[in-house]
Design a protein around this motif. Structure first.
Motif, PDB file in Angstrom:
ATOM      1  N   ARG A  95       0.820  -1.217   0.000  1.00  0.00           N
ATOM      2  CA  ARG A  95       0.000   0.000   0.000  1.00  0.00           C
ATOM      3  C   ARG A  95       0.853   1.267   0.000  1.00  0.00           C
ATOM      4  N   GLU A  96       1.928   1.293   0.798  1.00  0.00           N
ATOM      5  CA  GLU A  96       2.653   2.530   1.027  1.00  0.00           C
ATOM      6  C   GLU A  96       3.965   2.658   0.267  1.00  0.00           C
ATOM      7  N   VAL A  97       4.543   1.537  -0.206  1.00  0.00           N
ATOM      8  CA  VAL A  97       5.903   1.616  -0.746  1.00  0.00           C
ATOM      9  C   VAL A  97       5.983   1.189  -2.214  1.00  0.00           C
ATOM     10  N   TYR A  98       5.632  -0.040  -2.522  1.00  0.00           N
ATOM     11  CA  TYR A  98       5.894  -0.559  -3.871  1.00  0.00           C
ATOM     12  C   TYR A  98       4.650  -0.718  -4.742  1.00  0.00           C
ATOM     13  N   GLY A  99       3.470  -0.680  -4.149  1.00  0.00           N
ATOM     14  CA  GLY A  99       2.247  -0.794  -4.926  1.00  0.00           C
ATOM     15  C   GLY A  99       1.737  -2.222  -5.008  1.00  0.00           C
ATOM     16  N   ARG A 100       0.469  -2.326  -5.321  1.00  0.00           N
ATOM     17  CA  ARG A 100      -0.203  -3.626  -5.387  1.00  0.00           C
ATOM     18  C   ARG A 100      -0.214  -4.158  -6.818  1.00  0.00           C
ATOM     19  N   LEU A 101      -0.126  -5.464  -6.947  1.00  0.00           N
ATOM     20  CA  LEU A 101      -0.387  -6.089  -8.241  1.00  0.00           C
ATOM     21  C   LEU A 101      -1.888  -6.047  -8.509  1.00  0.00           C
ATOM     22  N   PRO A 102      -2.299  -5.619  -9.697  1.00  0.00           N
ATOM     23  CA  PRO A 102      -3.738  -5.632 -10.019  1.00  0.00           C
ATOM     24  C   PRO A 102      -4.262  -7.061 -10.155  1.00  0.00           C
ATOM     25  N   GLN A 103      -5.552  -7.197 -10.032  1.00  0.00           N
ATOM     26  CA  GLN A 103      -6.180  -8.517 -10.107  1.00  0.00           C
ATOM     27  C   GLN A 103      -6.252  -9.055 -11.534  1.00  0.00           C
ATOM     28  N   ASN A 104      -6.233  -8.166 -12.499  1.00  0.00           N
ATOM     29  CA  ASN A 104      -6.559  -8.565 -13.875  1.00  0.00           C
ATOM     30  C   ASN A 104      -5.343  -8.511 -14.802  1.00  0.00           C
ATOM     31  N   ILE A 105      -4.175  -8.917 -14.323  1.00  0.00           N
ATOM     32  CA  ILE A 105      -3.000  -8.899 -15.204  1.00  0.00           C
ATOM     33  C   ILE A 105      -3.151 -10.006 -16.237  1.00  0.00           C
ATOM     34  N   PRO A 106      -3.026  -9.700 -17.516  1.00  0.00           N
ATOM     35  CA  PRO A 106      -3.212 -10.728 -18.544  1.00  0.00           C
ATOM     36  C   PRO A 106      -2.068 -11.743 -18.545  1.00  0.00           C
ATOM     37  N   HIS A 107      -2.335 -12.887 -19.170  1.00  0.00           N
ATOM     38  CA  HIS A 107      -1.343 -13.962 -19.188  1.00  0.00           C
ATOM     39  C   HIS A 107      -0.293 -13.709 -20.271  1.00  0.00           C
ATOM     40  N   VAL A 108       0.782 -14.486 -20.204  1.00  0.00           N
ATOM     41  CA  VAL A 108       1.919 -14.339 -21.106  1.00  0.00           C
ATOM     42  C   VAL A 108       2.095 -15.621 -21.905  1.00  0.00           C
ATOM     43  N   THR A 109       2.273 -15.475 -23.206  1.00  0.00           N
ATOM     44  CA  THR A 109       2.534 -16.606 -24.091  1.00  0.00           C
ATOM     45  C   THR A 109       3.950 -16.478 -24.633  1.00  0.00           C
ATOM     46  N   TRP A 110       4.757 -17.531 -24.506  1.00  0.00           N
ATOM     47  CA  TRP A 110       6.177 -17.457 -24.858  1.00  0.00           C
ATOM     48  C   TRP A 110       6.451 -17.985 -26.255  1.00  0.00           C
ATOM     49  N   GLU A 111       7.333 -17.283 -26.950  1.00  0.00           N
ATOM     50  CA  GLU A 111       7.771 -17.658 -28.303  1.00  0.00           C
ATOM     51  C   GLU A 111       9.298 -17.745 -28.312  1.00  0.00           C
ATOM     52  N   THR A 112       9.828 -18.819 -28.887  1.00  0.00           N
ATOM     53  CA  THR A 112      11.275 -18.952 -29.059  1.00  0.00           C
ATOM     54  C   THR A 112      11.672 -18.334 -30.395  1.00  0.00           C
ATOM     55  N   LYS A 113      12.478 -17.272 -30.348  1.00  0.00           N
ATOM     56  CA  LYS A 113      12.920 -16.617 -31.583  1.00  0.00           C
ATOM     57  C   LYS A 113      14.032 -17.398 -32.248  1.00  0.00           C
TER      58      LYS A 113
END
Length: 510
Positions: free
Chosen positions: A100-118
């Motif tokens: 709350r006071e220092v670093y902030g909260r993670l939101p509830q609705n962070i979208p997912h991540v899909t990984w690609e090998t370049k």
């Protein structure tokens, strides 16, 4: 009416979404001040010791509020005497205040991540063959297509490892260590084909190539015939203090049988205030400015590191995912400590020269101050953190002494996992601004939590008010909490061999 609804559903979200707010850093900073009711902030001290408003470096003035919040006492005054009470009662209290006071909260609705090998490449680091893999983590932006977030990570593993290896994740540029090069025959093919294509495009170029028949569009890279570096001599081995020629940290990791991953923080969240309506913070907020308890860049970088760990756990059997560490220097040292504190799957951390917002006590009036961040790099932190630099606000005046938590509790959140706090020497460029002494005090004050959870701390007692740092190059490596100030500058490369020696021993690894 039904037709209108169907037409609305058929519209592309990109066509209906409001564009991101475009603020300068100054405008974003003022917006947060307005939200908080802050009229005036105290200016931060100057890092230039010749300036009249230079930072304090007098130890007699360094501790205006010497009593730290008790990491082992509940807010109702009850002492915490068991691990169960720590995990169920006290740790959640500290986490809540930190978010709350220092670093902030993670939101509830962070979208997912899909990984690609370049790409995947076989390379050498010194004499050791490695497999390097370049990856992109695409964050789902279907809810707000106007912002793209693509996490950049490079994973490098020893090619001939006999089983899964520990890995150190490092904040920094994501690039291959030593890209493989075409051999001479392959370069001849490339040159021949390219010359033909250029002549087809412009026949007049044939005369140029005829005059210079040996000219190569793609000359042989000097890397092709380069010999690997010589085997490190005795001065590069653990146990020898004062080393000035340490190999790169990545070389030391591979030589010790570890892997490493480089993640680019800028691909997660920009390192400036103007970028807060872009990046992962902007994507989740759909391009709108932050609220006071929203996460800042340090927490966003930590979230990105956790998504990189997701990838390793799911896709890299060559990695011992129970022994993945996190590393960073300076602002990335802050991010590494925040990552280790909030993301419990990371087993260990090397926290390099992290200063204010990292291992340094907020309450210390020495070098970098809370005001340095509330008026400068405010975007690293939650908006609420700005309150503690306010001289005139609707809520009155607040200082660092009003913070409900401090850096010793951030370190304590990492317990009982492995934490190595690393600093350099001001005489060699690791500025006094970072307050090495204040960070050592924080590590000492975190010790009781490590001991409560059944592991060793620094082993120097609990009197953080009077404790003095060990001499430069004196390691404290007997516990899960470790310290060493090396005799080099603003880096942790000079401590990497000590980190590896300590981590291997603590993990029971030969």
């Amino acid at each position: 009416m039904l037709l209108i609804v169907l037409l609305a559903l058929a519209l592309n979200p990109r066509d209906t979404a409001a564009p991101p707010v475009t603020f300068t850093a100054e405008q974003d900073h003022q917006n947060m001040m307005d939200q908080l009711g802050i009229k005036t902030l105290r200016p931060g001290p100057s890092g230039n010791e010749r300036d009249p408003n230079h930072a304090n470096y007098d130890e007699a003035l360094a501790n205006p509020c010497p009593d730290l919040p008790d990491a082992l006492r509940l807010k109702n005054g009850t002492p915490v005497t068991t691990p169960d009470a720590w995990w169920k009662l006290r740790r959640p209290e500290i986490l809540e205040d930190m978010e709350r006071e220092v670093y902030g909260r993670l939101p509830q609705n962070i979208p997912h991540v899909t990984w690609e090998t370049k790409w995947t490449d076989r390379e050498f680091i010194g004499f050791t063959p490695v497999i390097a893999k370049q990856l992109i983590g695409h964050v789902d932006n279907s809810a707000y297509p106007l912002i793209n977030v693509d996490i950049e990570m490079t994973v490098v593993l020893p090619a001939n490892a006999h089983g899964p290896v520990p890995l150190l994740m490092m904040f920094g540029p994501s690039r291959p260590p030593a890209p493989s090069q075409p051999n001479p025959a392959q370069l001849d093919e490339l040159n021949t084909v390219m010359k033909k294509l250029l002549v087809q495009q412009d026949p007049a170029l044939q005369k140029v190539f005829d005059e210079h028949p040996a000219y190569s569009l793609f000359p042989l890279s000097p890397l092709f015939n380069a010999r690997p570096p010589a085997t490190p001599g005795p001065v590069d081995q653990p146990g020898v203090p004062g080393v000035n020629n340490d190999p790169p940290s990545t070389d030391q990791l591979i030589a010790d049988g570890w892997g490493y991953a480089m993640i680019n923080p800028a691909s997660i969240q920009a390192d400036n205030g103007a970028g807060l309506t872009r990046g992962i913070i902007g994507l989740v907020n759909k391009g709108q400015p932050r609220k006071p308890d929203d996460w800042g860049a340090l927490r966003a970088w930590a979230w990105g590191a956790a998504r990189c760990l997701d990838y390793l756990e799911a896709n890299e059997p060559g990695v011992d995912t129970k022994h993945v560490g996190i590393e960073g220097v300076s602002r990335y040292g802050k991010a590494a400590l925040v990552t280790l504190a909030f993301e419990q799957r990371f087993a260990l951390g090397l926290i390099g020269s992290s200063g204010e917002g990292g291992a340094k006590l907020h309450r210390r009036n020495f070098g970098e101050a809370v005001e340095s961040l509330t008026g400068g790099e405010y975007y690293w932190m939650a908006g609420n953190f700005m309150k503690y630099g306010a001289s005139d606000a609707t809520f009155g005046r607040k200082t660092a002494c009003d913070l409900p938590v401090d850096a010793h509790e951030l370190i304590a959140l990492c317990a009982p996992r492995l934490v190595f706090v690393s600093y350099g020497w001001p005489d060699k460029g690791d500025a006094r601004w970072l307050d090495q002494q204040g960070s050592y005090m924080a590590a000492v004050a975190a010790g009781p939590v490590f001991r409560l959870l059944g592991v060793k701390d620094l082993g120097v007692g609990d009197d953080y008010k009077t404790v003095k740092m060990p001499p430069v190059n004196t390691p404290l490596l007997d516990g899960h909490l470790a310290w060493r100030q090396h005799d080099q500058g603003h880096q942790d490369q000079a401590n990497m061999k000590w980190f590896l020696k300590w981590a291997d021993a603590q993990m029971g690894r030969r």
